[in-house]
Design a protein around this motif. Structure first.
Motif, PDB file in Angstrom:
ATOM      1  N   VAL A 130       0.828  -1.204   0.000  1.00 21.27           N
ATOM      2  CA  VAL A 130       0.000   0.000   0.000  1.00 21.27           C
ATOM      3  C   VAL A 130       0.870   1.264   0.000  1.00 21.27           C
ATOM      4  O   VAL A 130       0.582   2.232  -0.710  1.00 21.27           O
ATOM      5  CB  VAL A 130      -0.962   0.011   1.213  1.00 21.27           C
ATOM      6  N   HIS A 184      -7.217   4.167  -1.087  1.00 24.16           N
ATOM      7  CA  HIS A 184      -5.768   4.370  -1.075  1.00 24.16           C
ATOM      8  C   HIS A 184      -5.361   5.500  -2.007  1.00 24.16           C
ATOM      9  O   HIS A 184      -4.375   6.191  -1.754  1.00 24.16           O
ATOM     10  CB  HIS A 184      -5.047   3.067  -1.450  1.00 24.16           C
ATOM     11  N   THR A 208      -6.945  -6.648   0.487  1.00 26.33           N
ATOM     12  CA  THR A 208      -5.572  -6.440   0.945  1.00 26.33           C
ATOM     13  C   THR A 208      -5.131  -7.679   1.713  1.00 26.33           C
ATOM     14  O   THR A 208      -5.969  -8.444   2.213  1.00 26.33           O
ATOM     15  CB  THR A 208      -5.437  -5.202   1.868  1.00 26.33           C
ATOM     16  N   GLU A 209      -3.837  -7.868   1.802  1.00 28.62           N
ATOM     17  CA  GLU A 209      -3.273  -9.026   2.501  1.00 28.62           C
ATOM     18  C   GLU A 209      -2.228  -8.577   3.508  1.00 28.62           C
ATOM     19  O   GLU A 209      -1.485  -7.626   3.242  1.00 28.62           O
ATOM     20  CB  GLU A 209      -2.609  -9.975   1.490  1.00 28.62           C
ATOM     21  N   ILE A 219       1.288  -4.692   4.483  1.00 31.12           N
ATOM     22  CA  ILE A 219      -0.061  -4.814   3.940  1.00 31.12           C
ATOM     23  C   ILE A 219       0.010  -4.459   2.469  1.00 31.12           C
ATOM     24  O   ILE A 219       0.463  -3.383   2.092  1.00 31.12           O
ATOM     25  CB  ILE A 219      -1.057  -3.910   4.695  1.00 31.12           C
TER      26      ILE A 219
END
Lengths: 324, 324
Positions: A130, A184, A208-209, A219
């Protein structure tokens, strides 16, 4: 400078009362309605008084707080990014829509409707941290200019709306963005452009992970759009994230209809505002036929629901914050 | 009363400086560490100074801010509701788990793990207007008492943690709940119990639907859990909703591990706090073996990551806010 604190405070109060909080708004009914609403809900003697914690105001972004023509600015970013990515690796242009987008064939892309837009967004907004994504957005904002105005995109915020946001906050409101745009993307400029901090920016978001990479938690943006913050998605996101019903909602297209409907159906004084793009000379004139910012239900039903339709040509003395 | 505003302000400042912001915390290292951290990040002369807008503090709820034994309080609500619902319509008990839950056979339910819990939550937390659901929660809180303490559930907030929340806010922090519990459930009491408004309550949430019913827009709880705010879901929800990395995180179980890991891996001074339930006399003693509030990784790895482990028995002079 002042003989006493009391006289300093009195002068400050008088100055505040006399200053026009909305100087870029023309002296029309629209402006009067906004001022009257805010005075009513902030007056403890009013039947429609609202405590500060319930003074929630929500605003769409594209076409409401900044421009959205000829196409959503985030989408221009996505196309620019797709071109850069495909120069490094042409194999990512795996579909006709992606090939058309990278070639600048907007006719084919727009013919694909929202599915095509999301396909391009998905291809360009996933697979990175991100922080890295937001750095790329910031660099793009610094580097690029709008094809028609020559302004940087974040200079194309609407000055009257920036004043409205500030005025509401000065009167104890908490101002939120609730946009079809991506969280974002918007959070990169929302605080500086509008005074709206990241936690008050609601919008569409990708999956997101969370993972540990080289010993550090990261992230990253993953493929797939987890939530589309448009139409009924807007009141659903407001209820889920804010947990109270706003008393003021502003939008500009039928994607904002449900948000205004939810807001203004609440008890007590409520304000629904729709920005109608009527100024083809200074900005763009569009409503019923526009593929971007289509406004039909709002014009047909809004006035009957008590909503205020802003006529940009009549109501705004200035359009962009940073125009000459 | 005061001869001048200046002396009134000086007295107020002195009183504030002398007052202990954490009176229910024993004078242990734990308390000193909290105070030292807050003094550091709020001191403009410190290298680790943090501007107020970045003073984000996040807390788990169950087992961190209020009790969670013998089982999550929201789950007790769900069982009570399931019993009421099944009296009106026995056919809703369509599975073995639901039959066991309505019959009070907790052994069978707990043997089903999280899947069984979610099945019961789904059956009892959908199909009604959000407002109606929250009214039912409020009535349940007013009516029911905890089986061991005899207190209402919302009297079983931990007084030391309530003080910590208030202290952090007094020092310019924005305090959030980030819990595996449901947002609609927690928002009923979070503002009164903790001073945390709805928009700062993050948690697990069901699907919701927006529709016009009898001419009025309504948001209702629909079947299916849309997001589980536990483990990696916590940092993901924080990043998605708040959009900045917290500098303070508090939890009590391995469900909070990723949230503390994400928080304390950031640059500058950070605080990770784990409430260790060590007081079997005044509350409950549990950690590695407990099906609710299991804490293994936090005890094994937390101290090495600089986290502070609160020993309830040693560090807290008082447990519940409303105990006699």
């Amino acid at each position: 400078m002042f003989r006493s604190l009391t006289s300093a405070l009195a002068l400050f109060a008088a100055t505040t009362a006399l200053a026009d909080p909305l100087p870029s708004w023309s002296a029309t009914d629209t402006k009067s309605q906004i001022l009257a609403f805010v005075e009513t809900v902030t007056n403890p003697a009013s039947d429609d008084y609202v405590t500060p914690s319930d003074r929630i105001a929500v605003f769409d972004n594209d076409g409401t707080l900044w421009g959205e023509q000829p196409v959503y600015f985030q989408f221009i970013f996505a196309i620019d990014r797709l071109k850069t990515m495909s120069e490094a690796d042409p194999s990512i242009l795996s579909t006709d829509v992606l090939k058309a987008a990278a070639a600048g064939d907007m006719e084919t892309v727009l013919a694909g409707g929202h599915d095509a837009l999301f396909e391009i967004l998905d291809a360009t907004h996933s697979g990175m941290n991100v922080d890295v994504f937001q750095q790329e957005v910031a660099e793009w904002l610094d580097a690029k200019q709008h094809p028609d105005t020559g302004l940087h995109y974040d200079q194309m915020t609407y000055q009257p709306m920036v004043e409205l946001l500030r005025y509401l906050r000065d009167e104890g409101f908490k101002t939120y963005i609730v946009s079809g745009g991506g969280i974002h993307f918007m959070r990169v400029f929302a605080e500086e452009a509008y005074g709206i901090p990241p936690e008050q920016v609601l919008g569409t978001y990708t999956n997101t992970e969370y993972a540990i990479v080289d010993g550090e938690p990261v992230i990253s943006k993953a493929p797939g759009i987890a939530f589309v913050d448009d139409k009924e998605g807007k009141p659903i996101n407001i209820e889920r994230t804010i947990g109270r019903r706003p008393i003021f909602a502003g939008g500009n297209s039928d994607g904002d209809f449900a948000m205004l409907e939810w807001t203004t159906a609440g008890k007590g004084a409520r304000f629904g505002l729709l920005v109608h793009h009527t100024d083809g000379d200074r900005e763009y004139a569009n409503d019923r036929e526009s593929p971007i910012g289509r406004l039909v239900d709002g014009l047909d039903k809004g006035p009957g629901m008590g909503w205020t339709i802003v006529d940009m040509k009549q109501d705004w003395q200035r359009i962009y914050t940073d125009q000459n």
